[in-house]
Design a protein around this motif. Structure first.
Motif, mmCIF file in Angstrom:
data_model
loop_
_atom_site.group_PDB
_atom_site.id
_atom_site.type_symbol
_atom_site.label_atom_id
_atom_site.label_comp_id
_atom_site.label_asym_id
_atom_site.label_seq_id
_atom_site.Cartn_x
_atom_site.Cartn_y
_atom_site.Cartn_z
ATOM 1 N N ARG A 41 -1.619 -3.909 -10.022
ATOM 2 C CA ARG A 41 -0.292 -3.397 -9.655
ATOM 3 C C ARG A 41 0.250 -4.120 -8.427
ATOM 4 N NH1 ARG A 41 0.257 1.871 -11.886
ATOM 5 N NH2 ARG A 41 2.247 2.055 -10.813
ATOM 6 N N ALA A 42 -0.656 -4.629 -7.587
ATOM 7 C CA ALA A 42 -0.217 -5.319 -6.372
ATOM 8 C C ALA A 42 -1.319 -6.283 -5.924
ATOM 9 C CB ALA A 42 0.063 -4.291 -5.272
ATOM 10 N N ARG A 44 -2.776 -8.261 -2.340
ATOM 11 C CA ARG A 44 -2.659 -8.363 -0.883
ATOM 12 C C ARG A 44 -2.439 -9.829 -0.485
ATOM 13 N NH1 ARG A 44 -7.188 -5.062 -1.213
ATOM 14 N NH2 ARG A 44 -6.717 -2.867 -0.839
ATOM 15 N N GLU B 239 -2.758 3.320 -7.648
ATOM 16 C CA GLU B 239 -2.084 2.166 -7.032
ATOM 17 C C GLU B 239 -3.064 1.419 -6.128
ATOM 18 O OE1 GLU B 239 1.403 1.272 -6.716
ATOM 19 O OE2 GLU B 239 1.997 2.586 -8.377
ATOM 20 N N LYS B 240 -3.815 2.216 -5.360
ATOM 21 C CA LYS B 240 -4.768 1.620 -4.409
ATOM 22 C C LYS B 240 -5.867 0.883 -5.162
ATOM 23 C CE LYS B 240 -7.866 3.044 -0.699
ATOM 24 N NZ LYS B 240 -9.149 2.962 -1.408
ATOM 25 N N ASP B 241 -6.366 1.523 -6.239
ATOM 26 C CA ASP B 241 -7.453 0.904 -7.014
ATOM 27 C C ASP B 241 -7.013 -0.387 -7.691
ATOM 28 O OD1 ASP B 241 -9.098 2.953 -6.282
ATOM 29 O OD2 ASP B 241 -8.904 4.075 -8.166
ATOM 30 N N LEU B 242 -5.728 -0.459 -8.040
ATOM 31 C CA LEU B 242 -5.240 -1.648 -8.752
ATOM 32 C C LEU B 242 -4.557 -2.646 -7.816
ATOM 33 C CD1 LEU B 242 -3.931 0.012 -12.026
ATOM 34 C CD2 LEU B 242 -5.956 -1.395 -11.748
ATOM 35 N N THR B 243 -4.736 -2.420 -6.530
ATOM 36 C CA THR B 243 -4.261 -3.412 -5.553
ATOM 37 C C THR B 243 -5.449 -4.283 -5.179
ATOM 38 O OG1 THR B 243 -2.585 -1.925 -4.713
ATOM 39 C CG2 THR B 243 -3.216 -3.720 -3.262
ATOM 40 N N ILE B 244 -5.325 -5.586 -5.499
ATOM 41 C CA ILE B 244 -6.459 -6.492 -5.302
ATOM 42 C C ILE B 244 -6.312 -7.238 -3.972
ATOM 43 C CG2 ILE B 244 -7.813 -8.344 -6.364
ATOM 44 C CD1 ILE B 244 -7.545 -5.806 -8.089
#
Lengths: 68, 244
Positions: A41-42, A44, B239-244
């Motif tokens: 989804r995002a 960094r 959202e946090k889990d899928l933020t790499i």
């Protein structure tokens, strides 16, 4: 999502395996897989920076916008 | 992050409540069988079989129905010895209620199968529907809360099953509030009909029973709000889990 992550294309160009990239970038195989399959989804900035450094490329080489 | 002792403690409470409830209900289901065997034994050993023996000292249960309004006085029927007594066989009384929902309680004391059979079918259905609703709702809500707190002890705070369980418990409790009050109002109407058939007349009959269990509604609505908070938390977690 119209943003496509071309990590697999860059990996193929650099002839780099998933394990090797995972070790160089310092992220898990599971997270790399999420990136490759387009489920992320995002991303960094620090991950992008590490990927660019490992694959010797620009962020634009990794990310692409495709109209739906 | 380690789950707090408080969460583990709450989980143990719900776990104990859940299995305790199951044990009590299993015992309650065995009770009619025990009473039946006791009656059969009394009949075989030459005692006064039937409800007379039972009423003098056996196991008894009661079905109560709220009666709101004002009964014409005196409450005594010509052929009945006690004030407010509708029937001696089976024993049916109008008692003064202790709560504020209704001033009277129509009470059927059941000591034998014969007593049970004399109660009107509508009142039996409503009485046991109320009981089943209470048992079912409490057991289901306890089961879901137990599972929810078990997941919390495993440090899973925001997940789809947790907010879903929380939401289901919220709906169960809110639904219980409405269903209980609907049954109580139907019971109230059936009790008045029974009293009218027995010759009792009202000065004034309250058209409906005002709920006295608002706490259930507030608890249910609060849980629904909590469920939405957990749902939002789950989305953030994803959202946090899928933020790499």
């Amino acid at each position: 999502m119209p943003i496509v992550v071309n990590v697999d294309v860059m990996m193929a160009r650099r002839k780099m395996s998933l394990t090797e990239l995972s070790e160089k970038v310092g992220i898990t195989m599971a997270n790399l897989s999420i990136l490759k399959t387009g489920k992320a989804r995002a991303i960094r900035f620090e991950t992008l920076e590490a990927l660019c450094e490992a694959l010797d490329c620009q962020p634009g080489d990794l990310l692409e916008y495709q109209r739906e | 992050m380690k789950s707090t002792p408080l969460i583990r403690w709450i989980y143990r409470i719900f776990d104990t409540l859940f299995f305790g409830q199951i044990t009590i209900y299993c015992l309650a289901l065995c009770l009619p069988l025990i009473v039946g065997v006791a009656h059969w034994y009394e009949a075989r050993t030459g005692g006064n079989a039937g409800h007379k023996t039972t009423r003098s000292g056996g196991l008894r249960t009661a079905l109560t129905f709220p009666v709101a309004g004002h009964l014409s006085r005196p409450h005594t029927l010509p052929d009945h010895p006690r004030k407010d007594t509708l029937s001696v066989n089976p024993p049916v009384d109008i008692k003064l209620a202790e709560n504020n929902v209704a001033p009277y309680l129509l009470t059927f004391t059941i000591g034998s199968w014969q007593d049970f059979r004399t109660i009107p079918a509508a009142l039996i259905i409503l009485g046991y529907l109320r009981l089943l609703l209470y048992i079912g709702s409490l057991l289901w809500a306890n089961y879901l809360l137990r599972n929810m707190f078990r997941a919390l002890t495993y440090e899973i705070y925001f997940s789809h099953p947790i907010w879903k369980r929380c939401q289901t418990v919220g709906w169960i409790i809110t639904g219980y509030f409405f269903a209980y009050n609907l049954i109580m109002n139907l019971s109230h109407a059936a009790a008045w009909r029974y009293l009218a058939a027995k010759g009792f007349h009202e000065d004034w009959q309250q058209p409906f029973l005002w709920p006295d269990n608002w706490m259930w509604l507030w608890a249910g609505l609060t849980l629904l709000v909590f469920a939405q908070a957990f749902r939002f938390g789950t989305q953030l977690q994803q959202e946090k889990d899928l933020t790499i």
